[in-house]
Design a protein around this motif. Structure first.
Motif, short mmCIF file in Angstrom:
data_model
loop_
_atom_site.label_atom_id
_atom_site.label_comp_id
_atom_site.label_asym_id
_atom_site.label_seq_id
_atom_site.Cartn_x
_atom_site.Cartn_y
_atom_site.Cartn_z
N TRP A 1 42.15 -25.15 49.00
CA TRP A 1 42.65 -23.78 49.23
C TRP A 1 43.92 -23.76 50.04
O TRP A 1 44.42 -23.09 50.38
CB TRP A 1 41.80 -23.05 50.03
CG TRP A 1 41.14 -23.39 51.39
CD1 TRP A 1 40.09 -24.00 51.69
CD2 TRP A 1 41.58 -23.14 52.47
NE1 TRP A 1 39.95 -24.45 52.95
CE2 TRP A 1 41.12 -23.83 53.55
CE3 TRP A 1 42.89 -22.33 52.88
CZ2 TRP A 1 41.01 -23.66 54.91
CZ3 TRP A 1 43.09 -22.14 54.38
CH2 TRP A 1 42.39 -22.97 55.28
N ILE A 2 43.95 -25.16 50.99
CA ILE A 2 45.21 -25.09 51.88
C ILE A 2 46.45 -25.35 50.91
O ILE A 2 47.41 -24.74 51.17
CB ILE A 2 44.92 -26.27 52.87
CG1 ILE A 2 43.98 -26.27 53.67
CG2 ILE A 2 46.35 -26.71 53.26
CD1 ILE A 2 43.62 -27.19 54.63
N SER A 3 46.38 -25.89 49.74
CA SER A 3 47.37 -26.30 48.81
C SER A 3 47.95 -25.09 48.22
O SER A 3 49.05 -24.41 48.04
CB SER A 3 47.10 -27.27 47.71
OG SER A 3 46.68 -28.60 48.21
N VAL B 1 52.63 -19.15 50.18
CA VAL B 1 53.76 -18.82 50.92
C VAL B 1 55.05 -19.23 50.87
O VAL B 1 56.06 -18.68 50.89
CB VAL B 1 53.17 -19.60 52.58
CG1 VAL B 1 54.50 -19.31 53.61
CG2 VAL B 1 51.82 -18.91 53.10
N SER B 2 55.14 -20.62 50.20
CA SER B 2 56.58 -21.10 49.81
C SER B 2 57.07 -20.11 48.63
O SER B 2 58.53 -20.01 48.73
CB SER B 2 56.33 -22.58 49.47
OG SER B 2 55.75 -22.54 48.29
N LYS B 3 56.26 -19.72 47.83
CA LYS B 3 56.72 -19.06 46.79
C LYS B 3 56.66 -17.42 46.88
O LYS B 3 56.99 -16.64 46.10
CB LYS B 3 55.75 -19.43 45.46
CG LYS B 3 55.90 -20.62 44.96
CD LYS B 3 55.31 -20.96 43.58
CE LYS B 3 55.34 -22.49 43.04
NZ LYS B 3 54.69 -22.59 41.87
N ARG B 4 56.19 -16.88 48.08
CA ARG B 4 55.89 -15.57 48.52
C ARG B 4 55.22 -14.82 47.29
O ARG B 4 55.86 -13.84 46.93
CB ARG B 4 57.39 -15.00 48.75
CG ARG B 4 58.13 -15.67 50.11
CD ARG B 4 59.33 -15.09 50.27
NE ARG B 4 60.08 -15.66 51.41
CZ ARG B 4 61.18 -15.45 51.73
NH1 ARG B 4 61.96 -14.59 51.23
NH2 ARG B 4 61.89 -16.23 52.90
N LYS B 5 54.23 -15.45 46.85
CA LYS B 5 53.69 -14.63 45.78
C LYS B 5 52.05 -14.69 46.20
O LYS B 5 51.38 -15.87 46.57
CB LYS B 5 53.69 -15.66 44.49
CG LYS B 5 53.11 -14.85 43.12
CD LYS B 5 53.52 -15.78 41.99
CE LYS B 5 52.95 -15.15 40.76
NZ LYS B 5 53.07 -15.65 39.55
N TRP B 6 51.48 -13.69 46.10
CA TRP B 6 49.99 -13.37 46.48
C TRP B 6 49.11 -14.11 45.24
O TRP B 6 49.29 -13.91 43.88
CB TRP B 6 49.58 -12.09 46.27
CG TRP B 6 48.43 -11.43 46.88
CD1 TRP B 6 47.37 -11.12 46.01
CD2 TRP B 6 47.86 -11.79 48.29
NE1 TRP B 6 46.02 -11.08 46.77
CE2 TRP B 6 46.52 -11.28 48.19
CE3 TRP B 6 48.34 -12.01 49.29
CZ2 TRP B 6 45.78 -11.54 49.43
CZ3 TRP B 6 47.67 -12.17 50.42
CH2 TRP B 6 46.10 -11.97 50.43
N PRO B 7 48.12 -14.78 45.78
CA PRO B 7 47.19 -15.53 44.78
C PRO B 7 46.58 -14.30 43.63
O PRO B 7 46.35 -13.31 44.29
CB PRO B 7 46.21 -16.12 45.39
CG PRO B 7 46.95 -16.46 46.77
CD PRO B 7 47.69 -15.26 47.03
N ASP B 8 46.35 -14.82 42.55
CA ASP B 8 45.74 -14.01 41.60
C ASP B 8 44.11 -13.69 41.68
O ASP B 8 43.74 -14.52 42.54
CB ASP B 8 45.97 -14.51 39.93
CG ASP B 8 45.55 -16.01 39.74
OD1 ASP B 8 44.56 -16.38 40.44
OD2 ASP B 8 46.15 -16.72 38.96
#
Length: 318
Positions: free
Chosen positions: A124-126, A132-139
């Motif tokens: 989950w850390i990955s 955060v790096s892609k500024r995209k919320w997980p699905d």
């Protein structure tokens, strides 16, 4: 069935990683220190990795010679690396040393069965780092995975059975830091000179890790005679199962079965580590903790199963 040997290859590689924590605890019981344990592991791993690189180079030269004889031309030998690429690979190997130091040190303070659970938080850390790096919320699948990992960790750690009293804060912190370091290794290592043969990549990465370790922990064990005690046996086993066998087997199997299936099989490290801690180190692992291990495994394989499912659906549409 033709891919069976590649599946077994990746499975055995993952299981090899699961052996390490038990060997480290046994080495600590004999009085050896962190720098000595990790140092002998990397020395052994480095020697084995360079022997493999040398063997690979000899095979490449033979293949090149046959190509010249038959066709009058030859392919470029992939072992030729610039010093810039070598330095990049050595730097990419640094997080593995940090991971090993944090993980192995955590074994001084928490049970091996808990330490491996903490290391597995890299999953989950990955995801968090990439989000955060892609500024995209997980699905939704990723969020469900994180929920399973968090709940499974609470169960597998034994918090529900014994509360928080038996846990050492320093051990927990070191275990989680090892997961952060391993996450960084996963993210950056695949981007470090990927066109180079895995044997050469592995050799230079292990070399870089060993040099970093020797800066942090000067290798006095190489000169004071300690190396020729049982430390050599522990270092050889750690180098064999940690720095040599898994990378080789993954390099053989992963290209044929794909990263998704490799990720699923890679989860075999967790139950192997917990089983050995129970049967060899005689650590108590309750039924509820085993439920937690299974939940964590589900959390690890869920995203990969989801990818495989959608890939199959897309293939049928085509």
């Amino acid at each position: 069935m033709k891919d069976l040997k590649y599946l077994i290859s990746v499975l055995v590689g993952a299981m090899s990683y699961g052996i390490l924590s038990t060997i480290v605890v046994l080495a600590y019981d004999k009085g050896y220190q962190l720098g000595e344990v990790v140092g002998t592991q990397l020395v052994t791993g480095c020697i084995l990795a360079w022997l493999l690189a040398l063997y690979t180079k000899v095979r490449e030269k033979r293949t090149q010679g046959r190509q010249v004889t038959v066709g009058g031309s030859s392919a470029v030998v992939r072992s030729r690396l610039s010093w810039k690429n070598r330095i990049v690979l050595m730097l990419a190997g640094a997080p593995t040393v940090v991971t090993g130091l944090m993980y192995y040190q955590s074994l001084r303070y928490v049970p091996a069965s808990l330490a491996i659970i903490l290391l597995f938080q890299f999953t989950w850390i990955s995801v968090l780092i990439q989000a955060v790096s892609k500024r995209k919320w997980p699905d939704k699948v990723t969020l469900l995975t994180l929920l399973l990992l968090f709940g499974g960790t609470l169960l597998a750690a034994g918090i529900m059975d014994q509360g928080e009293a038996r846990f050492n804060v320093l051990g927990l912190t070191l275990g989680l830091l090892s997961a952060v370091s391993y996450s960084m290794f996963i993210i950056f290592s695949g981007k470090a000179v990927p066109e180079v043969h895995p044997a050469y990549r592995s050799a230079w990465m292990v070399t870089g890790g060993m040099l970093l370790l020797f800066i942090l922990f000067p290798p006095y064990f190489l000169f004071n005679g300690l190396l020729w005690s049982q430390l050599l046996l522990f270092g050889f086993l750690l180098g064999l199962f940690g720095a040599f066998i898994p990378p080789v087997l993954f390099a053989i199997g992963v290209p044929h079965i794909g990263g998704g299936m490799a990720g699923i099989l890679g989860a075999a490290e967790l139950p192997v580590a917990v089983l050995l801690s129970s049967f060899v180190l005689h650590e108590q692992v309750s039924g509820l903790q085993w439920v937690g291990v299974i939940v964590v495994l589900l959390g690890v394989v869920l995203p990969e199963l989801s990818k495989l499912r959608w890939n199959n659906v897309d293939a049928k549409k085509v």
